[in-house]
Structure formats: C-alpha cells, structure tokens
Design an enzyme around this catalytic site. Sequence first.
Site, PDB file in Angstrom:
ATOM      1  N   TYR A 183      10.367  -2.684   0.844  1.00  0.00           N
ATOM      2  CA  TYR A 183      10.272  -1.367   1.472  1.00  0.00           C
ATOM      3  C   TYR A 183       8.859  -0.787   1.417  1.00  0.00           C
ATOM      4  O   TYR A 183       7.995  -1.276   0.705  1.00  0.00           O
ATOM      5  CB  TYR A 183      11.308  -0.383   0.950  1.00  0.00           C
ATOM      6  CG  TYR A 183      11.397  -0.064  -0.520  1.00  0.00           C
ATOM      7  CD1 TYR A 183      10.428  -0.414  -1.445  1.00  0.00           C
ATOM      8  CD2 TYR A 183      12.520   0.640  -1.001  1.00  0.00           C
ATOM      9  CE1 TYR A 183      10.548  -0.076  -2.777  1.00  0.00           C
ATOM     10  CE2 TYR A 183      12.643   0.969  -2.332  1.00  0.00           C
ATOM     11  CZ  TYR A 183      11.656   0.611  -3.231  1.00  0.00           C
ATOM     12  OH  TYR A 183      11.787   0.933  -4.548  1.00  0.00           O
ATOM     13  N   GLU A 184       8.653   0.220   2.247  1.00  0.00           N
ATOM     14  CA  GLU A 184       7.319   0.829   2.465  1.00  0.00           C
ATOM     15  C   GLU A 184       6.305  -0.188   2.989  1.00  0.00           C
ATOM     16  O   GLU A 184       5.119  -0.097   2.708  1.00  0.00           O
ATOM     17  CB  GLU A 184       6.794   1.494   1.179  1.00  0.00           C
ATOM     18  CG  GLU A 184       7.728   2.490   0.557  1.00  0.00           C
ATOM     19  CD  GLU A 184       8.279   3.496   1.547  1.00  0.00           C
ATOM     20  OE1 GLU A 184       7.587   3.802   2.518  1.00  0.00           O
ATOM     21  OE2 GLU A 184       9.410   3.965   1.334  1.00  0.00           O
ATOM     22  N   GLY A 185       6.780  -1.152   3.734  1.00  0.00           N
ATOM     23  CA  GLY A 185       5.903  -2.182   4.297  1.00  0.00           C
ATOM     24  C   GLY A 185       5.930  -3.413   3.420  1.00  0.00           C
ATOM     25  O   GLY A 185       5.502  -3.374   2.271  1.00  0.00           O
TER      26      GLY A 185
END
Length: 599
Positions: free
Chosen positions: A440-442
């Site tokens: 998550y978050e890239g």
Amino acid sequence: MPEYKAPLRDIKFVMTELLNSEQHYANLEGAEDATPDMVDAIIGEGAKFCEQVLSPLNQVGDKEGCIWSEDGVKTPTGFKEAYQQYVEGGWPSMTADPNYGGQGLPHSLGLVMSEMVGTANWSFGMYPGLSHGATNTIEEHGTEEQKQTYLTKLISGEWTGTMCLTEPHCGSDLGTLRTKAEPNADGTYAITGTKIFISAGEHDMAENIVHIVLARLPGAPEGTKGISLFIVPKCLPNEDGSAGERNAVSCGSIEHKMGIHGNATCVMNFDGAKGWLIGPENKGLNCMFTFMNTARIGTAIQGLGAAELGFQGSLAYAKERLAMRSLSGPKNPEGIADPIIVHPDVRRMLLTQKAVAEGARALIYLTAQQADVVHSGKTEEERKAADEALGFLTPIAKAFLTEIGYEAANLGMQVFGGHGFISEWGMEQNVRDARIGMIYEGTTGIQALDLLGRKVLMTQGESLKGFTKQVHLFCKENAEDEQLKEFIEPLAAMNKEWGELTTKIGMSAMKNREEVGAASVDYLMYSGYAVFAYLWARMAKVALDKMVEGTTEEMFYNAKIQTARFYFKRMLPRAKGHAESMLAGADSLMDMPEEAFAI
C-alpha cells in the site's frame, strides 16, 4: 506476544546525538516549545501509553478482528476505549496548527510518537495515522471554511479521516478511476462510485469520519489530468460543528485479509454523497500527494516497527531458549544446553534485525527533520533544499524500509524455530501485519520508478547529487581518522559508484525506456543500502567520539560500533548484487513472448 518496550535510549541517541534535534528545533519557526525537557516528557508519556495500553491490545486485535454489520463496523475489544485515552492525552493535536486547536509541535516529534504507537499496535495506529494525512491535506489545500469545519474536529480527535483512492478496477493507475462528482445547485457535489481497500473507512471509535476522495468532474480530461479531490464526511456537519444527518456513503463490506486484522479495511460505496471540492478542479492528484507523502513516510515506520518488534521478541527468546552447545565449548555448563544466542547463525539473525531497526530509525528521523524544515524553515532557500531532499528520500524510506523490515520480521520468527509458527508467541502476526507495507501507498515497484525515473533521471541526477555531496563531505572530513577507516573507505567508494551506475542507466534509457523499469527496484535497493551505510558510518563516528571523551555507557556505544561493523561487513555487500542486476539490461526481462510464460 512480545511485550513492547519503547527503545527510549536509542530514540534519544538518534534525535539528540546523531541529528542534534535541540539545534534543529531552535532553527525552526514556531518550535519554541520543543525544549529538551518538553521533548523528553512527551516521549516518556507516549512510551507509557504505548507500552501499557496499546501493546496489550495488539494480539486482541489480531484474534478478534473487526465485525461488520448494517449498523456499522465494531472494532476489537479495547480499541474504542484506547482511542478515547489517546484523544484525552492530546496526542492527535501534537503537530497540528494552533489556529485550529493544535499544539504546533514539530512534525518530527510527532513521528517519534507514531513509531511507538505503530510498533506497539500497528492496526490501532492506522486509525489516527490516516487522520493526520487528512488533516495535512485540508490544512494545505482547504478553504478557511473547510478548515474551520473539519480541521478542528480532526485535530481534537473527535473525528477521524481516510484516504479514498483505489477502485475495484484500478489501484496505482489512478488515471483510470471512474468515481463521478456531479455539481449540485448549492455549490457542493454529488459523489458516486465505489472505493476499495479503504483503511479505517468505517468504525465505532469516533462520531464522524472525513473521507478524502478522488473523483472526476463532468467533461474532465482523461487520465490523471482530470482528477479532482473532495471532502466527503460520513455525517454532514451541522451549523454548530457537530455531526448531523448521515451522508449517502456506506461501508458495503470489510476485507478478510492476511494481517492488520484490528483495522477495518473497507469497501466504501458513495451513492450521490454530498462532497466539497478541495483545491482547483482537475488538480486533485497534486493535492492528494500531500496526503500520500504523509502516508508514505508513515508506512516507512511500519518497516521500522516490524524490525523492532521482531528483534525485541526474538532477543528475549534467544537469551532463554536452550538448545545445543556452543561450537567453542559450553557457555552454560550447569544447564542441559546453551542459550541459542551463543550460536553464530542466531547472532546473524539478531544483528540483522538490530541493524535494520536502528538504521531505519535514523533514516526516518532524518526524513522527518527535512519535513520540519519544509513546513517551518526560516528561509525560502532552506525550505526548497529540504523539499528536494525529502522528495529524494521518501521513496527510499517507504520501499527499502518495508522490504528489509519484512525480512527482519521473518528473521524474528525464525529465531523461535517451530514456536515462531505458533500464534501465541506473536511473531507470525508480526510477519503477517508487516507484509502489507510493501504494497500500500505505492508498491516497491512504483516507489522505485518514482525514485529512478522522476526524482533522479528527470532531474538529470540533481536530487541524487544533493545527497551524495553530503556523503562526500562527510567522508572527506573523516578520511584521516584511522578508527573510522573501515567505514569511510567503503562508503566513499560506494558513493562514487552510485553516481556512475546512475549515468550508465541513464545512457541505456536514452536508447530504450524499458531500461528504467528493468533497473528501478535494484536501483532503489542499492540506494537504500547506500543511505544506510552513510547513516551507520555517522552513528559509528558519534559512538567512537563518545568513547574517546569518556562515558559511563561504554556497552551502549560499543554496541553501536559493533552493529555498524556488522552492517558494513555482512549487509552492505548485498548492494553489489543489486548493482550487477540493474546493469543486466531489459532484454532478459522483456524478450520472452507473453505466450511463452505458460509453456
């Protein structure tokens, strides 16, 4: 389950001895309250809360999980009460704007608290963590009316926040999102669409939830250039600021997932929900980066927390567990066997975790200080330089730390042997909880493209040079120090090689753009090991200087030097493999036809 103890001595070492936080805070605008006594008091009280309240709930959250019903989501036993204590302690307001009820303390001090909260109970920490991101986004891009309406409640902790990006058909490729925003006659917008994987999207800990939502306006350009950003509250605010009638947003379900069971990961349905535009039309992704960068640094803490918790648990176990005899002779002759900490391979695993946790702490705190300067630096020149440094370090911190933090969590489990696979010890939970950090978050791949493609090659290497110049200066200043020679010489050589590798990849990319994607993850990992080498060399210097001055803490400083030596001898050589791989070219990845994969 490991009984979390905040590593206060190491926190103090990194803040005050390595990064000179006292001078750093003195150089910031509006940080007068961040005196050494105040900082110590805040961290001390935060440690007690994390150790005594949050840590005991970590395994509870994992076992119970969250429960969905049509009336809402119920968090695990104790979470709601713990959140109320968190709010009563004033923790949500630490770093927020005093004009809206915040305490105005430096962001780096808030990140220390985030570390302790996250390590003690990552699932719990995600609830206020997402609120910080929503707060920062509205503070940066919202109108004064929006700030008065939402910031005061978010800062007090009465309301919480979320980030709503991902949709069933699109994750990192936000240019294809379909959620619609139709203008209403009163200047608001009707938001319609479905968002998935929304952490803390629905829960019973606060009376209202403020969703920060990406959506498209009618006639907006295709791709990322046509995305706008909206505030969509769960309950519409009344004129007196209280939470009023329910908005047309609901949690359709919660995900059943590998880890972080104590945090509700929601499918959120927006059925013509009333929303308010934040920032300019079609510039939503630019505004959302304020939130995303906050979240990426926050996610880097997950790598640190996984390593720290794994290390604490496995170290205690390794000291007590008896198995076999030392190869050099019995170390516990009165017992049936020696404690496993005497065995070289167990030492390898423990030292890897220690080197990762303490190196990660140094990197995150360094990054946090840059964020302080961006926010509160006294000159435009200082703020600009810090922003460039922060942009360069953020993808490294997020991706490298979650990758090696997960490795460290696995090593923590491995030290326990078969017991590590058993739930009651809590080590397998640490592994499961940590695994999401690389996604998550890239993802690691997305962060790697950001680093190599956007931050390095698109600036013709200027962002890299800004950092390597600091490393070069440090090496030059300490080149004649015989005690530091074992650290300075390999660091200087690697710093030079870093620039050479970048040039080679840039030249290859001019002929074939696939070379950037092919090299990017190895480039990021190499960069992470290089940054760690710089920080561990600096930590070794601080420790050696303390030993020369004379200290009553010889064991602490000796351990720093020995861990730095372990890092340089046994972890830094990994970078050589990444260097070879990044120069191997794209052909070995791209030549195979798609049809051949299944043969």
